[in-house]
Write an enzyme that holds these catalytic residues in place. Structure first.
Site, PDB file in Angstrom:
ATOM      1  CG  HIS A 302      -1.991   0.976   1.257  1.00  0.00           C
ATOM      2  ND1 HIS A 302      -1.801   2.338   1.263  1.00  0.00           N
ATOM      3  CD2 HIS A 302      -3.325   0.802   1.239  1.00  0.00           C
ATOM      4  CE1 HIS A 302      -2.966   2.953   1.250  1.00  0.00           C
ATOM      5  NE2 HIS A 302      -3.918   2.047   1.240  1.00  0.00           N
ATOM      6  CG  HIS A 345       0.663   5.182   9.827  1.00  0.00           C
ATOM      7  ND1 HIS A 345      -0.680   5.045   9.632  1.00  0.00           N
ATOM      8  CD2 HIS A 345       0.923   6.496   9.611  1.00  0.00           C
ATOM      9  CE1 HIS A 345      -1.232   6.197   9.302  1.00  0.00           C
ATOM     10  NE2 HIS A 345      -0.277   7.105   9.299  1.00  0.00           N
ATOM     11  CD  GLU A 351      -2.339  10.684   9.610  1.00  0.00           C
ATOM     12  OE1 GLU A 351      -3.347   9.980   9.872  1.00  0.00           O
ATOM     13  OE2 GLU A 351      -1.276  10.198   9.184  1.00  0.00           O
ATOM     14  CG  HIS A 378      -5.509   9.369  14.350  1.00  0.00           C
ATOM     15  ND1 HIS A 378      -5.908   8.740  13.191  1.00  0.00           N
ATOM     16  CD2 HIS A 378      -6.428   9.046  15.291  1.00  0.00           C
ATOM     17  CE1 HIS A 378      -7.002   8.049  13.432  1.00  0.00           C
ATOM     18  NE2 HIS A 378      -7.341   8.215  14.697  1.00  0.00           N
ATOM     19  CG  HIS A 384      -3.518   6.492  13.357  1.00  0.00           C
ATOM     20  ND1 HIS A 384      -2.358   7.174  13.659  1.00  0.00           N
ATOM     21  CD2 HIS A 384      -3.761   6.772  12.048  1.00  0.00           C
ATOM     22  CE1 HIS A 384      -1.942   7.842  12.609  1.00  0.00           C
ATOM     23  NE2 HIS A 384      -2.766   7.606  11.605  1.00  0.00           N
TER      24      HIS A 384
END
Length: 449
Positions: A302, A345, A351, A378, A384
């Site tokens: 990803h 991560h 964020e 976050h 998270h």
């Protein structure tokens, strides 16, 4: 029973006017005039501007910034912006500005349900509700996250000297009457109002709700593409600037100015939305997020979410953004032997994520989950990723080409921690049990013998 005979019991829905006309292209040197001959030719400030207009420059960057990053527009208006009385302080309501010092920065993961319904008569400015932010507006660094909810169109005019406003509608369309012309922004689109540009927000539906990123730093620009090449992500031609449209209004008009964190008001004897012609690149835009050209892996793993960046406000450190605007638009997932939802991560960036429609592929929706109009925060190095339900499903699914088509989510990603306001930290719509979505992630470790 209707106690006010002048007000209908069931007021009609707002009339949706026809779509405005646009000029395509981000960062272009646009030119527009609402009346033929209003725009000077061959010079910016002739001795006598055409049609008895006033010539005025609006600078969004310092005069001496590099040409590629310089933002300015020339406006030809009925009265100059200088023709106004003194401003006086007015109530900030639930709008707050950096530096944020109400509560200490919080390392915990936070998530909110949508804002409660706004009271009748709430316009866009009254409905701004600050989640938090970072930096210092007076030093032109950092950003703020706001929500808005509105039940009435604005009668007044608003301008923000502290930063540019990135508006993300989630419910209800907006008609933005700006100094440059008219924009329509519906859910699934964004509107970008540059620093200092004055505008009025009119509702295209009975109510409106959404998100706002107030960027105190360098103006948003398109990100560099690097190895991607010349094409991809947000295409410049899909950004639309308005064509000139002006108000020739004589009479009292309230103008609200946001300056160094506070709201100030003055009553003009005319509308400041009186620009008959203009040219330049410091202009507002609207952009349809569904036109984002998503780039992704066609083999395995990803890619980092930076591939979803629509706009970026760079800092003085190359590659480190003051704030990025990122969209998770409909896309295909085809990676082989790959955990397809966003991975677990911890990030040096902070964020704030919002949901415009549908569901986000890393979070369960439904009651008590991540729903349209809600938001999550976050902060830096806050661990998270997918919740337990999503992890279990994705780990066991048969990997076939999969279309992620039922969601539209976005993220404001910023270089500094986001400190929340006291009203956000104590809000009734704060989800106090957010941490529980990661409970039950079981141990699967089996040492080889």
């Amino acid at each position: 029973m209707n106690d006010n005979p002048r007000k209908p019991t069931n007021p009609p829905k707002p009339h949706k006017p026809p779509n405005p006309t646009y000029l395509p292209g981000f960062g272009n040197e646009h030119t527009s005039e609402a009346v033929p001959g209003a725009l000077p030719q061959g010079r910016n400030a002739p001795q006598r501007a055409p049609l008895g207009l006033y010539a005025e420059q609006l600078s969004g960057t310092a005069f001496t910034e590099p040409r590629a990053h310089n933002r300015r527009s020339w406006l030809y208006r009925i009265r100059p912006s200088a023709a106004h009385p003194a401003f006086t302080r007015t109530d900030n309501g639930t709008l707050r500005t950096a530096p944020f010092t109400d509560v200490p920065p919080d390392p915990n993961r936070l998530r909110w349900n949508p804002l409660p319904a706004a009271p009748p008569g709430t316009d866009f400015v009254q409905g701004l509700w600050t989640v938090g932010g970072n930096g210092d507006a007076a030093r032109r660094t950092g950003m703020a996250v706001h929500l808005y909810h509105a039940t009435a169109s604005m009668d007044r005019v608003f301008g923000d000297a502290d930063g540019e406003l990135l508006i993300v509608p989630e419910h209800g369309g907006l008609r933005l009457r700006t100094e440059f012309g008219i924009l329509h922004a519906e859910p699934g689109e964004i509107a970008l109002l540059p620093r200092g540009v004055r505008f009025r927000v009119e509702l295209l539906d009975e109510t409106a709700r959404g998100y706002v990123c107030e960027n105190y730093g360098a103006p948003f620009r398109l990100p560099e593409l690097g190895p991607i090449g010349a094409n991809g992500l947000a295409n410049a031609r899909d950004f639309r600037a308005p064509t000139a449209a002006y108000e020739d209004v004589e009479g009292p008009v309230e103008v609200v100015n946001k300056f160094c964190g506070n709201l100030w008001r003055a009553t003009y004897d005319h509308s400041p939305l009186d620009v008959v012609a203009w040219h330049g690149n410091h202009v507002p835009y609207v952009y349809d997020l569904r036109r984002f050209n998503v780039i992704g892996s066609i083999s395995y793993d990803h890619p980092d979410p930076s591939i979803f960046t629509v706009l970026t406000s760079p800092s003085n450190t190359p590659g480190l953004a003051g704030v990025d605007f990122v969209v998770f638009a409909p896309r295909w997932l085809v990676g082989e032997d790959t955990f397809r939802p966003p991975y677990f991560h911890r990030n040096v960036m902070s964020e704030y994520m919002g949901l415009i429609e549908g569901a986000y592929d890393a979070k369960a929706a439904g009651q008590g989950g991540f729903v349209p109009g809600g938001g999550s925060l976050h902060n830096m190095m806050s661990a998270h990723g997918p919740d337990r339900e999503t992890f279990d499903r994705a780990s066991a699914s048969v990997l076939r080409p999969q279309k992620v088509a039922d969601g539209l989510a976005f993220m404001f990603e910023t270089r500094w921690p986001v400190t929340v306001t006291a009203q956000a930290a104590n809000a009734e719509h704060l989800q106090t049990a957010y941490d529980e979505v990661w409970q039950g992630l079981q141990r699967h470790f089996r040492p080889l013998r």
